[in-house]
Write a protein that holds these residues in place. Structure first.
Motif, PDB file in Angstrom:
ATOM      1  N   ILE A 175       0.857  -1.343   0.199  1.00  0.00           N
ATOM      2  CA  ILE A 175      -0.107  -0.030  -0.093  1.00  0.00           C
ATOM      3  C   ILE A 175       0.977   1.284   0.060  1.00  0.00           C
ATOM      4  CG2 ILE A 175      -1.893   1.272   1.364  1.00  0.00           C
ATOM      5  CD1 ILE A 175      -2.709  -1.437   2.544  1.00  0.00           C
ATOM      6  N   ILE A 176       0.562   2.138  -0.998  1.00  0.00           N
ATOM      7  CA  ILE A 176       1.428   3.395  -1.044  1.00  0.00           C
ATOM      8  C   ILE A 176       0.411   4.418  -0.696  1.00  0.00           C
ATOM      9  CG2 ILE A 176       2.802   4.861  -2.718  1.00  0.00           C
ATOM     10  CD1 ILE A 176       4.072   2.230  -2.447  1.00  0.00           C
ATOM     11  N   VAL A 177       0.980   5.129   0.325  1.00  0.00           N
ATOM     12  CA  VAL A 177       0.145   6.240   0.975  1.00  0.00           C
ATOM     13  C   VAL A 177       0.865   7.536   0.719  1.00  0.00           C
ATOM     14  CG1 VAL A 177      -0.624   7.103   3.208  1.00  0.00           C
ATOM     15  CG2 VAL A 177      -0.538   4.882   2.951  1.00  0.00           C
ATOM     16  N   LYS A 178       0.271   8.716  -0.040  1.00  0.00           N
ATOM     17  CA  LYS A 178       0.806   9.897  -0.291  1.00  0.00           C
ATOM     18  C   LYS A 178       0.264  10.933   0.651  1.00  0.00           C
ATOM     19  CE  LYS A 178       2.834   9.318  -4.296  1.00  0.00           C
ATOM     20  NZ  LYS A 178       4.223   9.574  -4.358  1.00  0.00           N
ATOM     21  N   CYS A 233       4.892  15.286   5.947  1.00  0.00           N
ATOM     22  CA  CYS A 233       4.112  14.582   6.997  1.00  0.00           C
ATOM     23  C   CYS A 233       4.249  13.016   6.709  1.00  0.00           C
ATOM     24  CB  CYS A 233       2.771  15.020   6.531  1.00  0.00           C
ATOM     25  SG  CYS A 233       2.443  16.662   6.963  1.00  0.00           S
ATOM     26  N   GLY A 234       5.033  12.433   5.853  1.00  0.00           N
ATOM     27  CA  GLY A 234       4.870  10.912   5.686  1.00  0.00           C
ATOM     28  C   GLY A 234       5.327  10.376   6.882  1.00  0.00           C
ATOM     29  N   ASP A 254       9.407  11.836   3.064  1.00  0.00           N
ATOM     30  CA  ASP A 254       8.833  13.024   3.252  1.00  0.00           C
ATOM     31  C   ASP A 254       7.302  13.318   2.966  1.00  0.00           C
ATOM     32  OD1 ASP A 254       9.168  15.995   3.645  1.00  0.00           O
ATOM     33  OD2 ASP A 254       8.480  16.305   1.699  1.00  0.00           O
ATOM     34  N   ASN A 255       6.865  12.595   1.931  1.00  0.00           N
ATOM     35  CA  ASN A 255       5.422  12.790   1.640  1.00  0.00           C
ATOM     36  C   ASN A 255       4.942  11.283   1.088  1.00  0.00           C
ATOM     37  OD1 ASN A 255       6.650  12.571  -0.938  1.00  0.00           O
ATOM     38  ND2 ASN A 255       5.679  14.182  -1.906  1.00  0.00           N
TER      39      ASN A 255
END
Length: 150
Positions: A93-96, A101-102, A124-125
């Motif tokens: 799962i890739i979360v942007k 805020c990463g 970073d993001n």
């Protein structure tokens, strides 16, 4: 700026021995963050940091363990407020997130102790979640949907 500063605080306490608010303010200032004692005190409270004595007998700030507190509504708000999108590919799962805020979003996910997440890597993001099997991905995505839409 607050989320970015709080993310940096989490990184600092993981990587360095920070035992006082003054030390934390000095390190943040060195890294270009504006921080007063009142600001750092609020951050420590919001991030639920506690002081512990480490294996060398030194008192330092650390994350509160899940046995210290249940997951905070604060972490759910951070997750909800910083997520831009999330998608999956097989067992990943890739979360942007918003820029800077990463790590905060990854911390929120880690505090949830969701089953079937093998590990995460935050930038970073963006963060990458490795799920033990792709059959569990819909369950995790559903939890994310519930948090984002609550």
């Amino acid at each position: 700026m607050r989320y970015s500063r709080q993310t940096k605080i989490m990184e600092l306490i993981e990587d360095e021995i920070i035992g006082t608010q003054e030390q934390l303010i000095n390190r943040l200032t060195e890294l270009g963050y504006s921080a007063t004692q009142a600001t750092v005190s609020r951050d420590i409270n919001e991030l639920q940091l506690v002081k512990r004595t480490d294996e060398n007998g030194i008192k330092r700030y650390v994350r509160a363990s899940s046995t210290d507190n249940s997951i905070s509504g604060r972490f759910i708000r951070i997750f909800r407020d910083t997520i831009v999108s999330y998608n999956n590919a097989k067992n990943l799962i890739i979360v942007k997130t918003l820029s800077g805020c990463g790590n905060a979003a990854a911390e929120a996910i880690d505090c949830m102790n969701l089953k079937h997440i093998v590990g995460s890597v935050a930038g970073d993001n963006t963060l990458l979640l490795v799920i033990e099997d792709d059959k569990y991905v819909p369950e995790i995505v559903k939890k994310f949907d519930e948090m984002v839409n609550s």
